[in-house]
Design a protein around this motif. Structure first.
Motif, short mmCIF file in Angstrom:
data_model
loop_
_atom_site.label_atom_id
_atom_site.label_comp_id
_atom_site.label_asym_id
_atom_site.label_seq_id
_atom_site.Cartn_x
_atom_site.Cartn_y
_atom_site.Cartn_z
N LEU A 1 0.84 -1.19 0.00
CA LEU A 1 0.00 0.00 0.00
C LEU A 1 0.87 1.24 0.00
O LEU A 1 1.77 1.39 0.84
CB LEU A 1 -0.90 -0.02 1.24
N GLY A 2 0.62 2.12 -0.94
CA GLY A 2 1.41 3.34 -1.01
C GLY A 2 1.04 4.33 0.08
O GLY A 2 -0.09 4.35 0.56
N ARG A 3 2.01 5.13 0.46
CA ARG A 3 1.78 6.22 1.40
C ARG A 3 2.75 7.34 1.06
O ARG A 3 3.83 7.11 0.49
CB ARG A 3 1.97 5.79 2.86
N PRO A 4 2.39 8.61 1.37
CA PRO A 4 3.33 9.69 1.09
C PRO A 4 4.61 9.56 1.91
O PRO A 4 4.63 8.89 2.95
CB PRO A 4 2.54 10.95 1.52
N LEU B 1 4.10 -0.09 -7.11
CA LEU B 1 3.60 -0.82 -5.96
C LEU B 1 3.28 -2.25 -6.34
O LEU B 1 3.53 -3.20 -5.57
CB LEU B 1 2.34 -0.14 -5.39
N GLY B 2 2.71 -2.43 -7.54
CA GLY B 2 2.44 -3.77 -8.01
C GLY B 2 3.72 -4.59 -8.12
O GLY B 2 3.78 -5.74 -7.67
N PHE C 1 3.68 -1.30 3.69
CA PHE C 1 3.66 0.06 3.18
C PHE C 1 4.94 0.35 2.40
O PHE C 1 6.01 -0.16 2.71
CB PHE C 1 3.53 1.06 4.33
N LEU C 2 4.79 1.18 1.38
CA LEU C 2 5.94 1.66 0.60
C LEU C 2 5.66 3.11 0.24
O LEU C 2 4.56 3.43 -0.21
CB LEU C 2 6.11 0.83 -0.67
#
Length: 417
Positions: free
Chosen positions: A120-123, A410-411, A154-155
């Motif tokens: 899951l992306g995050r800033p 992200l994938g 998370f990334l």
């Protein structure tokens, strides 16, 4: 167990497979890979609409609650929940509703089983305040769990964008990645290339990272501030009830809310309605007071900001445009030039430059930057691109898909799950 990467964005959400394929989770939309991060609760229906159907239903009849840019509130301790049709919705509940719908939309493309593992992306920074940043990630994790994800990593989004860019490299490079979202801009300096591509843990390749709360929404707000606020009564006065000779200016807190389309709906309350009615009765600019009343009370903020965003997009390829908006008693036909827009945005551009230079200064000694990779919608604004071409040279500035690079990266990162 299917794995995926998920880019939950302020404006759009996208989901990608471990091979980098971004799935069409929003069939029928202009770009089916982009799921609009919006929710609409009609007053006369039990179900909530999300994504493109939410927009269509809202445009048919705006009566109800239209929720947008919910990601921008994740870091705010003061925004815990909201009341919608008699039910308390935690901010995690709203995010979970969106993530669940996107996850379910992916099932037909993942063997009929919705993904359970997600990167899951995050800033890089939800907030410069450490406690607020932690709160935002905790809320996002709880939302993902509620949406049905059982394994969550998370990334930060600029690293994800870097992995997307890396897929095309034939030699190693030191790359500055700038990811321009709707709510934030994230920058990462990272070593990328064929010799590093297969490593499951890329933390050692990250030289430095930072972020700033400047995104597409703030560029839109500058158009509103400089070109349109006077059309809604900025600078006008109204008579105080009970005092025939006492006049006050339009309250600043009302004008401030008009700069954010996702906050405008929060001033549709009784006290504001009474103030707007008083302003209609006694404003020295009655047409502007009427436009302000209709903008707020008819819930037209999203429609107006769609027109603002469209004008901004046109200014990326044209020297001037006209912003046309005709709704209720609002009659806008404003000529906007690219030069005027860039002048209005100078404080944002200056802050972006300072953040970029700050990151490079902290990473001094790591070597010369080989390439600058720009992604995200605001990377297409000529003044933003010029900021980097002037600093690094045209030949070193690269772009790819502005709206799905983060999801693709992200994938690819989810392959390790």
């Amino acid at each position: 167990m299917p794995a995926c990467g998920l880019d939950f964005g302020t404006s759009n959400t996208a989901l990608a497979l471990p091979d980098g394929t971004v799935l069409p989770v929003s069939p029928g939309y202009s770009d089916p890979r982009l799921y609009r991060s919006v929710i609409f609760f009609p007053e006369d229906e039990r179900d909530a609409y999300t994504g493109a159907p939410a927009i269509s239903r809202y445009l048919e009849d705006p009566s109800g609650r239209f929720i947008q840019s919910v990601k921008s509130f994740l870091h705010s301790a003061s925004f815990r929940a909201t009341q919608i049709r008699g039910r308390t919705w935690l901010i995690e509940d709203l995010v979970a509703l969106l993530l669940r719908r996107v996850r379910e939309a992916a099932a037909p493309h993942t063997g009929g089983t919705a993904p359970e593992s997600v990167v899951l992306g995050r800033p890089a920074l939800f907030s410069s305040d450490a406690a607020a940043d932690t709160l935002a990630e905790q809320r996002l994790r709880r939302a993902a769990e509620s949406a049905g994800f059982t394994q969550i990593q998370f990334l930060i989004e600029p690293i994800a964008a870097a992995l997307s860019y890396e897929a095309q490299l034939t030699r190693d490079e030191l790359v500055l990645v700038a990811d321009f979202g709707a709510g934030t801009t994230d920058l990462t300096l990272m070593r990328l290339g064929p010799s590093r591509r297969g490593n499951p843990d890329r933390r050692a390749d990250v030289v430095g990272s930072t972020g700033v709360r400047i995104g597409g929404d703030r560029f839109d707000a500058e158009i509103m501030r400089h070109a349109l606020l006077p059309r809604f009564g900025a600078g006008s006065t109204y008579r105080v009830r009970g005092f025939s000779d006492k006049r006050l200016p339009v309250p600043q807190h009302v004008m401030a809310k008009l700069l954010s389309w996702h906050e405008m709906s929060f001033i549709r309350e009784k006290s504001t309605q009474e103030l707007l009615e008083l302003m209609q009765e006694s404003s020295d600019k009655p047409a502007e007071a009427a436009a302000l009343y209709d903008l707020v009370m008819d819930n037209l903020g999203y429609r107006l900001f769609r027109a603002i965003e469209a004008a901004k997009v046109r200014l990326s390829s044209e020297e001037e445009t006209t912003l046309d908006f005709e709704e209720a008693r609002i009659h806008l036909h404003e000529r906007i030039t690219r030069a005027d827009f860039e002048t209005a945005c100078e404080p944002l551009l200056r802050e972006l430059s300072e953040v970029t230079e700050g990151l490079l200064a902290r990473c001094a000694g790591s070597g010369e930057v080989d390439a600058v990779f720009l992604t995200g919608g605001s990377s297409q604004i000529p003044a933003v691109r010029r900021l980097y071409t002037q600093r690094f040279g045209e030949a070193r500035v690269r772009t790819r898909d502005a709206f799905t690079s983060v999801a693709e990266g992200l994938g690819r990162a989810s392959a390790s799950l």
